[in-house]
Design an enzyme around this catalytic site. Structure first.
Site, short mmCIF file in Angstrom:
data_model
loop_
_atom_site.label_atom_id
_atom_site.label_comp_id
_atom_site.label_asym_id
_atom_site.label_seq_id
_atom_site.Cartn_x
_atom_site.Cartn_y
_atom_site.Cartn_z
N LEU A 107 39.30 39.52 53.23
CA LEU A 107 40.63 40.01 53.57
C LEU A 107 41.72 39.24 52.85
O LEU A 107 41.51 38.12 52.39
CB LEU A 107 40.84 39.89 55.08
CG LEU A 107 39.93 40.73 55.99
CD1 LEU A 107 40.12 40.32 57.45
CD2 LEU A 107 40.21 42.22 55.81
N GLY A 166 44.51 36.76 52.53
CA GLY A 166 44.74 35.53 53.29
C GLY A 166 43.48 34.82 53.73
O GLY A 166 43.55 33.81 54.43
N SER A 167 42.33 35.33 53.33
CA SER A 167 41.06 34.72 53.76
C SER A 167 40.78 33.41 53.03
O SER A 167 39.96 32.60 53.49
CB SER A 167 39.90 35.69 53.56
OG SER A 167 39.75 36.03 52.19
N GLY A 168 41.42 33.21 51.88
CA GLY A 168 41.19 32.00 51.11
C GLY A 168 40.38 32.21 49.85
O GLY A 168 39.89 31.25 49.26
N SER A 176 41.21 33.23 46.71
CA SER A 176 41.78 32.64 45.49
C SER A 176 41.78 31.12 45.55
O SER A 176 41.50 30.45 44.54
CB SER A 176 43.20 33.17 45.26
OG SER A 176 43.19 34.55 44.98
N SER A 210 38.38 43.84 47.36
CA SER A 210 37.25 44.77 47.14
C SER A 210 36.65 45.22 48.47
O SER A 210 35.54 44.82 48.81
CB SER A 210 36.20 44.13 46.23
OG SER A 210 35.88 42.81 46.59
#
Length: 205
Positions: free
Chosen positions: A32, A34-36, A38, A105
């Protein structure tokens, strides 16, 4: 298309990989907003790069500044966005690189289409499984607030679904533990499957 042929060059993928002392591979970070994804992919690339490995990080926002700047966020455009990224990643893997990609994705079909471009063992799906409550609390770009207010349509996790991977090679919840520990776990995995030389990594740490 009948006049277009594939040219087989004298230097192949294995030769490029041998030159670099690594196994070319694509690590596909999915999760999602904001999941981390990147942050985790970037930290892993930094660790690999500092240890002397040859890498490249494809980021979901960055590719929309050039390669995919003509695309919007309709379902068709999102599919095309990932198709292009998959093809670019394939070229980079062929060049002998360890490629990292960070894209929401959201559908299994999208991810499997990219996986199908690669030889067995060259596509590693990393599900960044951080709960939506944590992602929304972080909301680094203010997107969840806009989605809740109806300002963003088809926002994954709010008004559009995210299909959780059923067979991801790795699952990491970035709300548990610290970034260094998570990167260490990824490095251990890459060493275990012989993508990287663990001795080379130890010398750099």
């Amino acid at each position: 298309m009948s006049d277009i042929v594939w040219h087989q060059h004298s230097i192949d993928k294995q030769s490029r990989a041998d030159q670099k002392g690594q196994k070319p591979i694509l690590l596909w970070f999915t999760g999602l907003s904001g999941s981390g994804k990147s942050t985790l992919a970037g930290a892993l690339e930094r660790a690999l790069f500092d240890a002397g490995f040859h890498t490249y990080l494809l980021d979901g926002d960055n590719v929309r500044h050039g390669l995919c700047k003509d695309l919007g966020f309709s379902l068709d455009d999102r599919d095309e966005n990932l198709r292009r990224v998959g093809e670019v990643a394939k070229l980079m893997v062929d060049a002998g690189l360890v490629v990292l990609s960070a894209f929401i994705s959201p559908t299994r079909a999208e991810r499997e289409r990219v996986r199908a471009l690669f030889d067995d063992g060259q596509f590693i799906e990393v599900h960044v499984s951080t709960p939506i409550e944590v992602c929304e609390a972080r909301d680094p770009k203010g997107l969840y607030s806009k989605a809740r207010a109806g300002e963003i349509k088809n926002f994954t996790g709010i008004s559009a679904s995210y299909e959780v991977p059923t067979a991801a090679e790795l699952i990491i919840d970035t709300s548990k533990g610290d970034l260094a520990t998570q990167v260490s776990a990824l490095l251990d995995y890459l060493a275990a499957i012989q993508v990287i030389d663990s001795e080379k990594l130890k010398k750099a740490i």
